[in-house]
Design an enzyme around this catalytic site. Structure first.
Site, PDB file in Angstrom:
ATOM      1  N   PHE A  85     -99.663 -63.832 -28.916  1.00  0.00           N
ATOM      2  CA  PHE A  85     -98.719 -64.621 -29.489  1.00  0.00           C
ATOM      3  C   PHE A  85     -99.717 -65.463 -30.691  1.00  0.00           C
ATOM      4  CE2 PHE A  85     -97.152 -69.100 -29.882  1.00  0.00           C
ATOM      5  CZ  PHE A  85     -95.961 -68.779 -30.182  1.00  0.00           C
ATOM      6  N   ASP A 109    -104.547 -81.604 -38.383  1.00  0.00           N
ATOM      7  CA  ASP A 109    -104.755 -80.304 -39.427  1.00  0.00           C
ATOM      8  C   ASP A 109    -104.277 -81.017 -40.626  1.00  0.00           C
ATOM      9  OD1 ASP A 109    -105.586 -78.966 -37.140  1.00  0.00           O
ATOM     10  OD2 ASP A 109    -103.656 -77.901 -37.115  1.00  0.00           O
ATOM     11  N   ASP A 163    -110.667 -75.822 -30.838  1.00  0.00           N
ATOM     12  CA  ASP A 163    -109.979 -75.409 -32.090  1.00  0.00           C
ATOM     13  C   ASP A 163    -110.450 -76.221 -33.287  1.00  0.00           C
ATOM     14  OD1 ASP A 163    -107.999 -73.960 -33.818  1.00  0.00           O
ATOM     15  OD2 ASP A 163    -107.019 -75.626 -33.652  1.00  0.00           O
ATOM     16  N   LYS A 184     -87.542 -72.686 -31.570  1.00  0.00           N
ATOM     17  CA  LYS A 184     -86.952 -71.552 -31.285  1.00  0.00           C
ATOM     18  C   LYS A 184     -86.481 -71.636 -29.512  1.00  0.00           C
ATOM     19  CE  LYS A 184     -90.491 -68.848 -32.244  1.00  0.00           C
ATOM     20  NZ  LYS A 184     -91.191 -69.785 -33.365  1.00  0.00           N
ATOM     21  N   ASP A 207    -101.196 -82.780 -33.391  1.00  0.00           N
ATOM     22  CA  ASP A 207    -101.724 -81.481 -33.952  1.00  0.00           C
ATOM     23  C   ASP A 207    -101.550 -81.557 -35.688  1.00  0.00           C
ATOM     24  OD1 ASP A 207    -103.091 -78.851 -33.755  1.00  0.00           O
ATOM     25  OD2 ASP A 207    -101.551 -78.122 -34.762  1.00  0.00           O
ATOM     26  N   LYS A 264    -105.682 -73.229 -25.632  1.00  0.00           N
ATOM     27  CA  LYS A 264    -105.075 -74.192 -26.387  1.00  0.00           C
ATOM     28  C   LYS A 264    -103.528 -73.437 -26.468  1.00  0.00           C
ATOM     29  CE  LYS A 264    -104.599 -72.999 -30.782  1.00  0.00           C
ATOM     30  NZ  LYS A 264    -104.848 -72.942 -32.283  1.00  0.00           N
ATOM     31  N   ARG A 308     -93.226 -78.705 -40.822  1.00  0.00           N
ATOM     32  CA  ARG A 308     -93.262 -78.262 -39.219  1.00  0.00           C
ATOM     33  C   ARG A 308     -91.532 -77.941 -39.327  1.00  0.00           C
ATOM     34  NH1 ARG A 308     -96.252 -76.055 -35.690  1.00  0.00           N
ATOM     35  NH2 ARG A 308     -97.679 -77.523 -35.722  1.00  0.00           N
ATOM     36  N   PHE A 324     -95.068 -83.228 -28.285  1.00  0.00           N
ATOM     37  CA  PHE A 324     -96.052 -84.252 -28.251  1.00  0.00           C
ATOM     38  C   PHE A 324     -97.350 -83.571 -28.756  1.00  0.00           C
ATOM     39  CE2 PHE A 324     -99.719 -84.739 -24.854  1.00  0.00           C
ATOM     40  CZ  PHE A 324    -100.485 -85.619 -25.386  1.00  0.00           C
ATOM     41  N   ASP A 348     -99.707 -65.670 -34.717  1.00  0.00           N
ATOM     42  CA  ASP A 348     -99.677 -66.763 -35.285  1.00  0.00           C
ATOM     43  C   ASP A 348    -100.708 -67.125 -36.650  1.00  0.00           C
ATOM     44  OD1 ASP A 348     -97.501 -68.910 -34.879  1.00  0.00           O
ATOM     45  OD2 ASP A 348     -99.327 -70.467 -34.548  1.00  0.00           O
ATOM     46  N   ASP A 349    -102.058 -66.563 -36.014  1.00  0.00           N
ATOM     47  CA  ASP A 349    -103.053 -66.791 -37.038  1.00  0.00           C
ATOM     48  C   ASP A 349    -102.372 -65.783 -38.252  1.00  0.00           C
ATOM     49  OD1 ASP A 349    -104.124 -68.132 -35.281  1.00  0.00           O
ATOM     50  OD2 ASP A 349    -105.896 -66.754 -34.918  1.00  0.00           O
TER      51      ASP A 349
END
Length: 386
Positions: free
Chosen positions: A272, A129, A197, A80, A125, A228, A134, A120, A276-277
């Site tokens: 935010f 994960d 995290d 975005k 990440d 984070k 993505r 980066f 996201d969660d």
């Protein structure tokens, strides 16, 4: 080839500037095409750096150029771009006028460095994960000609490119050291948050230790989110605008402005991340642009922390049995539990409370024009769907 491309990109951006009114009134934080044109110029500069590396054969240089000509547009633009555009908005708000061509270009270059930092972090990440997609496409490490081995190195190179670009464009700027320090500090803060995290459930003897639900507390969650998410997704862009405009963090006025920015950004960032969660668990992957894996990865998410405050012993047994396991049926049982606990409804109540808290905090900020930056940020995230 790269010199021709660079010349072409300079011509494009020059044409964009010249085609606008002399006040550059539309050359602003809302102009994504102009912002993307600056990205193309930065990319061309980096490819030219590779072309000019000494003691490499033309064949090796070609391999590098071919690879990074795909890597950069795949990993850096495409989101975005809110973090990058926020730098431009911040400079506009602080200058209280339309930007000159030089100011716009500088702010856009700084904005793209925040996007490079994001690239980066995301490349790394996604590997950590074991993510699949993505931005609606396979994660970079999942691309057949990339693999995890290359992607780890690519994350490191993406980080280094930030400092190459800052040196190229801001070495003689009075705030150069401060700009560097903001990126250094923010990277460290984010990496601390990433560690918290990743270790929501710790590792032992090379594998995850048994699930320990006592680690999933809102206190731990808030610390994780601050480091984070808040600093790199919100505060960095605002602080870069302040630094570029010459606000000294050691002066009384500067110290107050940076502190106000940090206070608001911590609230915005927490809001935010909780969004996201919730989206990770409930948004359709085709809307979200990625497949959420927080449950499988045993993340200390807002949903599991909130669930643990509300569950009966029977419901808690569902979490103990299924949270942190890569089993689609078990993941669905956890999501069904979240629905039974009405966590989405609780989130919507929280969202309205946070919006009110943000509005009240923003209204107290002086100078009044500085409020516009945070209204811009809040507008970007309030009730977002992806």
């Amino acid at each position: 080839h790269t010199q021709t491309q660079s010349l072409l990109n300079r011509t494009i951006i020059s044409t964009i500037f010249k085609s606008k009114p002399s006040t550059f009134s539309t050359m602003s934080s809302t102009d994504k095409d102009a912002f993307l044109a600056v990205y193309k110029e930065i990319e061309a500069e980096i490819i030219s750096d590779i072309q000019n590396l000494p003691a490499l054969s033309d064949n090796v240089k070609k391999q590098l150029i071919d690879y990074y000509s795909v890597c950069l547009p795949y990993t850096v633009p495409g989101g975005k771009m809110t973090r990058g555009l926020t730098v431009i908005k911040g400079v506009e708000v602080l200058k209280q006028r339309a930007l000159t061509e030089k100011e716009y270009k500088d702010a856009a270059i700084l904005g793209w460095q925040v996007e490079w930092l994001q690239a980066f972090f995301l490349v790394a990440d996604d590997i950590m994960d074991a993510s699949i997609t993505r931005r609606g496409s396979p994660c970079w490490y999942k691309c057949p000609n990339v693999t995890q081995d290359n992607a780890i190195n690519d994350a490191l190179i993406l980080e280094n490119m930030i400092y190459q670009t800052l040196r190229r464009h801001f070495k003689s700027h009075p705030s150069y050291v401060q700009l560097l320090e903001l990126f250094i500090d923010t990277t460290f803060q984010t990496e601390v948050g990433q560690h918290i995290d990743t270790n929501g459930t710790p590792y032992a003897e090379g594998k995850r230790a048994p699930l320990d639900l006592t680690r999933f507390t809102l206190d731990r969650y808030q610390g994780c989110v601050r480091y984070k998410t808040c600093y790199y997704s919100f505060y960095l862009s605002c602080a870069l605008a302040l630094a570029y405009c010459g606000f000294d963090p050691d002066s009384d006025e500067g110290k107050a402005l940076y502190k106000k920015a940090e206070d608001v950004c911590m609230i915005l960032g927490e809001y935010f991340q909780i969004q996201d969660d919730v989206l990770d668990a409930f948004a359709p992957p085709e809307v979200l642009g990625k497949i959420g894996t927080d449950i499988e990865d045993a993340k200390c998410s807002w949903l599991v922390c909130k669930a643990l405050e509300l569950v009966t012993d029977e419901q808690k047994a569902v979490l103990e049995e299924h949270y942190g396991k890569h089993d689609p049926e078990g993941v669905q049982k956890v999501k069904d539990l979240y629905k039974d606990l009405k966590l989405e409804e609780l989130y919507h109540e929280y969202e309205e409370e946070q919006k009110k808290a943000c509005d009240e905090l923003i209204a107290k900020i002086e100078p009044e024009n500085f409020q516009d930056l945070f209204k811009f940020l809040l507008g970007k995230i309030y009730k977002r769907q992806k």
